[in-house]
Design a protein around this motif. Structure first.
Motif, PDB file in Angstrom:
ATOM      1  N   ARG A 139       0.854  -1.190   0.000  1.00 26.80           N
ATOM      2  CA  ARG A 139       0.000   0.000   0.000  1.00 26.80           C
ATOM      3  C   ARG A 139       0.886   1.235   0.000  1.00 26.80           C
ATOM      4  NH1 ARG A 139      -5.059   1.195   4.119  1.00 26.80           N
ATOM      5  NH2 ARG A 139      -4.821   3.448   4.243  1.00 26.80           N
ATOM      6  N   SER A 140       0.507   2.220  -0.782  1.00 26.05           N
ATOM      7  CA  SER A 140       1.374   3.356  -1.064  1.00 26.05           C
ATOM      8  C   SER A 140       1.323   4.461  -0.027  1.00 26.05           C
ATOM      9  CB  SER A 140       1.015   3.942  -2.434  1.00 26.05           C
ATOM     10  OG  SER A 140       1.691   5.150  -2.679  1.00 26.05           O
ATOM     11  N   ASP A 141       0.142   4.765   0.505  1.00 26.86           N
ATOM     12  CA  ASP A 141      -0.049   6.078   1.116  1.00 26.86           C
ATOM     13  C   ASP A 141       0.842   6.366   2.316  1.00 26.86           C
ATOM     14  OD1 ASP A 141      -1.484   4.241   2.650  1.00 26.86           O
ATOM     15  OD2 ASP A 141      -3.088   5.643   3.133  1.00 26.86           O
ATOM     16  N   ARG A 142       1.158   5.372   3.129  1.00 32.14           N
ATOM     17  CA  ARG A 142       1.945   5.658   4.330  1.00 32.14           C
ATOM     18  C   ARG A 142       3.445   5.458   4.125  1.00 32.14           C
ATOM     19  NH1 ARG A 142      -0.281   7.205   8.906  1.00 32.14           N
ATOM     20  NH2 ARG A 142      -2.535   7.034   9.127  1.00 32.14           N
ATOM     21  N   ASP A 151      11.620  10.730   0.743  1.00 32.22           N
ATOM     22  CA  ASP A 151      12.691  11.315   1.549  1.00 32.22           C
ATOM     23  C   ASP A 151      14.008  10.559   1.342  1.00 32.22           C
ATOM     24  OD1 ASP A 151      13.209  13.412   3.617  1.00 32.22           O
ATOM     25  OD2 ASP A 151      13.877  11.680   4.768  1.00 32.22           O
ATOM     26  N   LEU A 152      13.943   9.242   1.317  1.00 31.86           N
ATOM     27  CA  LEU A 152      15.155   8.458   1.072  1.00 31.86           C
ATOM     28  C   LEU A 152      15.707   8.717  -0.319  1.00 31.86           C
ATOM     29  CD1 LEU A 152      14.247   5.039   2.722  1.00 31.86           C
ATOM     30  CD2 LEU A 152      16.150   6.530   3.348  1.00 31.86           C
ATOM     31  N   HIS A 153      14.823   8.867  -1.277  1.00 32.38           N
ATOM     32  CA  HIS A 153      15.254   9.153  -2.649  1.00 32.38           C
ATOM     33  C   HIS A 153      16.016  10.476  -2.687  1.00 32.38           C
ATOM     34  CE1 HIS A 153      14.948   9.631  -7.044  1.00 32.38           C
ATOM     35  NE2 HIS A 153      14.752   8.323  -7.066  1.00 32.38           N
ATOM     36  N   THR A 158       4.469   8.158  -5.419  1.00 34.14           N
ATOM     37  CA  THR A 158       5.573   8.987  -4.955  1.00 34.14           C
ATOM     38  C   THR A 158       5.872  10.109  -5.944  1.00 34.14           C
ATOM     39  OG1 THR A 158       7.009   7.302  -5.919  1.00 34.14           O
ATOM     40  CG2 THR A 158       6.724   7.252  -3.546  1.00 34.14           C
ATOM     41  N   LYS A 159       6.523  11.167  -5.430  1.00 38.06           N
ATOM     42  CA  LYS A 159       7.004  12.211  -6.321  1.00 38.06           C
ATOM     43  C   LYS A 159       8.160  11.688  -7.163  1.00 38.06           C
ATOM     44  CE  LYS A 159       5.775  15.756  -2.910  1.00 38.06           C
ATOM     45  NZ  LYS A 159       6.315  16.744  -1.937  1.00 38.06           N
ATOM     46  N   ALA A 160       9.021  10.886  -6.536  1.00 31.22           N
ATOM     47  CA  ALA A 160      10.133  10.266  -7.258  1.00 31.22           C
ATOM     48  C   ALA A 160       9.617   9.126  -8.128  1.00 31.22           C
ATOM     49  CB  ALA A 160      11.162   9.733  -6.262  1.00 31.22           C
TER      50      ALA A 160
END
Length: 506
Positions: free
Chosen positions: A259-262, A269-271, A289-291
């Motif tokens: 699941r993506s949302d959490r 952030d890690l990216h 994700t934005k990345a």
């Protein structure tokens, strides 16, 4: 009922149905208005879990799939199902994206970092998926696998993290590969409120090995005062004090939540932290994700539902929810479509301070109620869609009394909203998206159960409060959440979308 009547679709998050008992915070609450609606209005219990909504048999429902199915009018094969099919069929072992990365690690000597929730709550992740990923890594002779374990305490009972970490150890022994490198609670790792201070602490532990130093993963559980959810970021160190699994150039990261949302805030952030290093990113399922993070398993199409019909017919709707559930009445209800819809208005209610749900079970329900009533008074809005989050969000704390109070606040809000609906000629359709607060203790055969804040497989009520002067009969036969969108459209005098398999209940 007459066609073309405006209305309100009101999702009571976590509003499940079960017999009264010591674990049921809903029946313990003083909710005279909801009790009256259930006794006098056309009501049906709707399946909101398992195959009825597109999950594996016996799997608890959740807010994401609940709102998607409510909006789509049909079961949506959930990401957990699609991932499990890939694993069970053996296709994951030949997944092109995965095998390419693993071959590269075997050749370069890099490490595979597996990051995800270590529990089998089946809402965000399934720890059993780690077993197959470790087997595949061993098959491709990956030299090192580091697991960055996120402890739960919400989707499963609190104080169970030790058992799950022990299970991961058995996976390591079976595969002949793998070590836990970091341990952290989901309160830090799965924050989705935008609190980057929490997220960055997790990133620092994973990327640079900065956190509470421990020699064994189980030691992390001794450092929390707030249960499994709030285990501080801990770094497993070797005998010389160096972190066991800091990310290095040439390594690869695979996020194991389906699941993506959490997880997506941490993934982004890690990216960002690793932008200057040669690190490959993958995710088990597709993330928002934005990345750009390649997914091993892609999601099902959830379009062609309520939003599609409303948009095609030019029917205006107002979507209202607190921040915790805002995406659910917009993005998920619209079939995971983030495009701006011209006939939609969005009202996102945010708090003015960090929430402690056990002492603020009312959350911002008064402001949500005011927004719903304001929208209901408008002649240009045929449909108002809102989520009352209290029962679910407070229920997740496992705090029985606070959840009871959340239900009482919800009762008063529903009374106010239904009063406004009667005054403005609207029907109100109330429905739960999954069960939660009706079971606040785990099952126990040898005494009292642990406090439980997770979801359930119980059905949810679906209640129609007719507009003044309208008549409606209690629906016949079984119902599921897939019946909600066709019902809303029928009440609005609109035909269902061809892909809907649900039926109008009224």
């Amino acid at each position: 009922m007459s066609a073309g009547t405006p209305g309100i679709l009101l999702v009571l998050d976590g509003w499940g149905h079960a017999a009264a008992g010591e674990a049921n915070a809903l029946t313990a609450a003083a909710t005279p208005y909801l009790d009256g609606l259930l006794a006098t209005c056309p009501t049906v219990l709707a399946d909101a879990s398992g195959t009825a909504v597109g999950l594996l048999p016996g799997t608890v429902g959740n807010s994401e799939i609940g709102h998607m199915v409510i909006g789509a009018g049909r079961p949506i094969p959930y990401d957990s199902v699609l991932v499990q099919e890939e694993i069970s069929s053996g296709r994951m072992r030949s997944n092109e994206a995965l095998t390419e990365v693993l071959k590269g690690l075997a050749a370069s000597g890099g490490a595979l970092h597996l990051i995800g929730l270590c529990s089998d709550g089946m809402i965000h992740a399934n720890v059993q998926h780690l077993q197959e990923l470790l087997r595949i890594a061993a098959q491709f002779a990956v030299p090192r696998v580091r697991v960055h374990a996120i402890t739960d305490g919400r989707d499963v009972a609190d104080h169970t993290a030790a058992a799950y970490l022990g299970l991961v150890d058995t996976f390591f022994a079976e595969a002949g590969i793998g070590e836990v490198a970091t341990v952290v609670g989901r309160g830090y790792a799965l924050d989705k409120s935008g609190n980057l201070e929490l997220t960055e602490k997790v990133s620092l532990a994973i990327v640079d090995g900065k956190g509470e130093a421990i020699s064994e993963p189980q030691e992390a559980l001794e450092l929390t005062q707030r249960g499994d959810e709030w285990v501080p970021p801990c770094v497993v160190t070797s005998a010389d004090g160096r972190p066991l699994g800091a990310v290095q150039d040439g390594d690869a990261i695979l996020f194991t939540n389906f699941r993506s949302d959490r997880i997506q805030q941490l993934a982004d952030d890690l990216h960002t932290w690793l932008a200057g290093r040669r690190v490959t990113f993958l995710s088990l399922a597709q993330y928002d994700t934005k990345a750009s993070i390649p997914a091993l398993v892609h999601r099902s199409d959830a379009g062609g539902g309520l939003a599609t019909v409303l948009g095609a017919q030019g029917v205006r709707s107002v979507r209202i929810a607190e921040a915790e559930k805002f995406e659910h009445v917009t993005y998920y209800l619209n079939g995971r479509d983030s495009n701006v819809v011209p006939v939609e208005e969005h009202v996102r209610i945010t708090g003015d301070r960090a929430p402690d749900y056990t002492v603020r079970p009312a959350m911002n329900i008064d402001r949500v109620t005011e927004a719903v009533i304001s929208a209901a008074r408008r002649d240009d809005v045929p449909l108002v869609v809102a989520n009352l989050a209290n029962i679910d969000v407070v229920g997740h704390t496992g705090h029985f009394d606070a959840t009871r109070q959340a239900a009482e606040h919800t009762d008063r809000a529903v009374e106010a909203i239904c009063g406004a609906a009667q005054a403005t000629g609207r029907w109100v359709l109330l429905v739960g998206d999954h069960g939660n607060a009706e079971k606040m203790l785990t099952d126990a055969t040898d005494g009292d159960g642990w406090p439980y804040g997770g979801h359930t497989t119980n059905p949810v009520p679906a209640v129609l409060v007719p507009a003044a002067g309208q008549k409606a009969a209690t629906p016949a036969g079984p119902a599921t959440l897939a019946d909600i969108a066709p019902s809303v459209l029928a009440l609005l005098g609109l035909a269902p979308e061809p892909r809907m398999t649900g039926r109008p209940l009224w």
